[in-house]
Motif scaffolding. Structure first.
Motif, PDB file in Angstrom:
ATOM      1  N   LEU A  31       0.797  -1.221   0.000  1.00 13.82           N
ATOM      2  CA  LEU A  31       0.000   0.000   0.000  1.00 13.82           C
ATOM      3  C   LEU A  31       0.835   1.279   0.000  1.00 13.82           C
ATOM      4  N   ILE A  32       2.065   1.207   0.473  1.00 15.79           N
ATOM      5  CA  ILE A  32       2.942   2.370   0.644  1.00 15.79           C
ATOM      6  C   ILE A  32       2.139   3.531   1.273  1.00 15.79           C
ATOM      7  N   PRO A  33       1.789   3.368   2.554  1.00 13.57           N
ATOM      8  CA  PRO A  33       0.973   4.393   3.220  1.00 13.57           C
ATOM      9  C   PRO A  33       1.742   5.689   3.454  1.00 13.57           C
ATOM     10  N   ASP A  34       1.000   6.756   3.733  1.00  8.84           N
ATOM     11  CA  ASP A  34       1.615   8.049   4.019  1.00  8.84           C
ATOM     12  C   ASP A  34       2.263   8.065   5.396  1.00  8.84           C
ATOM     13  N   ILE A  35       1.720   7.286   6.321  1.00  7.52           N
ATOM     14  CA  ILE A  35       2.232   7.229   7.682  1.00  7.52           C
ATOM     15  C   ILE A  35       1.856   5.874   8.285  1.00  7.52           C
ATOM     16  N   ILE A  36       2.686   5.394   9.212  1.00  3.97           N
ATOM     17  CA  ILE A  36       2.418   4.121   9.888  1.00  3.97           C
ATOM     18  C   ILE A  36       2.439   4.356  11.390  1.00  3.97           C
ATOM     19  N   ALA A  85      11.994   5.549  14.169  1.00  4.48           N
ATOM     20  CA  ALA A  85      10.659   6.095  14.405  1.00  4.48           C
ATOM     21  C   ALA A  85      10.764   7.613  14.552  1.00  4.48           C
ATOM     22  N   MET A  86       9.780   8.329  14.043  1.00  8.42           N
ATOM     23  CA  MET A  86       9.751   9.787  14.193  1.00  8.42           C
ATOM     24  C   MET A  86       9.389  10.186  15.613  1.00  8.42           C
ATOM     25  N   GLU A  87       8.554   9.380  16.232  1.00 12.84           N
ATOM     26  CA  GLU A  87       8.049   9.709  17.554  1.00 12.84           C
ATOM     27  C   GLU A  87       7.650   8.420  18.262  1.00 12.84           C
ATOM     28  N   ASN A 104      -0.709  15.852  10.369  1.00 14.63           N
ATOM     29  CA  ASN A 104      -0.198  16.886   9.463  1.00 14.63           C
ATOM     30  C   ASN A 104       1.202  17.350   9.844  1.00 14.63           C
ATOM     31  N   GLU A 105       1.458  17.444  11.128  1.00 17.35           N
ATOM     32  CA  GLU A 105       2.803  17.830  11.595  1.00 17.35           C
ATOM     33  C   GLU A 105       3.837  16.777  11.233  1.00 17.35           C
ATOM     34  N   TRP A 106       3.510  15.517  11.466  1.00 21.66           N
ATOM     35  CA  TRP A 106       4.464  14.439  11.178  1.00 21.66           C
ATOM     36  C   TRP A 106       4.726  14.317   9.683  1.00 21.66           C
TER      37      TRP A 106
END
Length: 109
Positions: A31-36, A85-87, A104-106
């Motif tokens: 799927l290559i999602p926008d965020i996980i 991980a970003m957060e 939206n921030e991430w």
């Protein structure tokens, strides 16, 4: 899981859910999602294994990953961030609304 999913869908996001680490890796590659959003404790492959493998694959290495876990020990947080991980969010401190508002921030980073 369901309350986060419901809130994100109400806010207009398409949400796909995987019930274990192997399924999550497979879906991410397809799927290559926008965020996980990734939990640490998962059947078959834990979240750290999943994150490590996501970062090794060209198709998924750029996808922002936010760990959302019940566990908040310093060592686990450091490990997740070191793996890419970003957060690292603690479920008890993260409402569905705050999770949705953070997207939206991430995605800007």
């Amino acid at each position: 899981l369901e309350m986060y999913k419901m809130k994100l869908e109400m806010d207009g996001y398409r949400v796909n859910v995987a019930m274990d680490g192997e399924e999550g890796l497979q879906r991410a590659g397809e799927l290559i999602p926008d965020i996980i959003f990734l939990d640490v404790r998962l059947p078959k492959k834990d979240g750290f294994e999943v994150l490590h493998e996501l970062r090794l694959q060209d198709a998924t290495k750029h996808i922002p990953v936010i760990i959302l876990s019940n566990y908040g020990e310093k060592e686990l947080i450091e490990r997740g961030l070191t793996l890419g991980a970003m957060e690292f969010l603690i479920k008890a401190q993260t409402t569905p609304t705050s999770l949705s508002e953070g997207i939206n921030e991430w995605l800007k980073e």
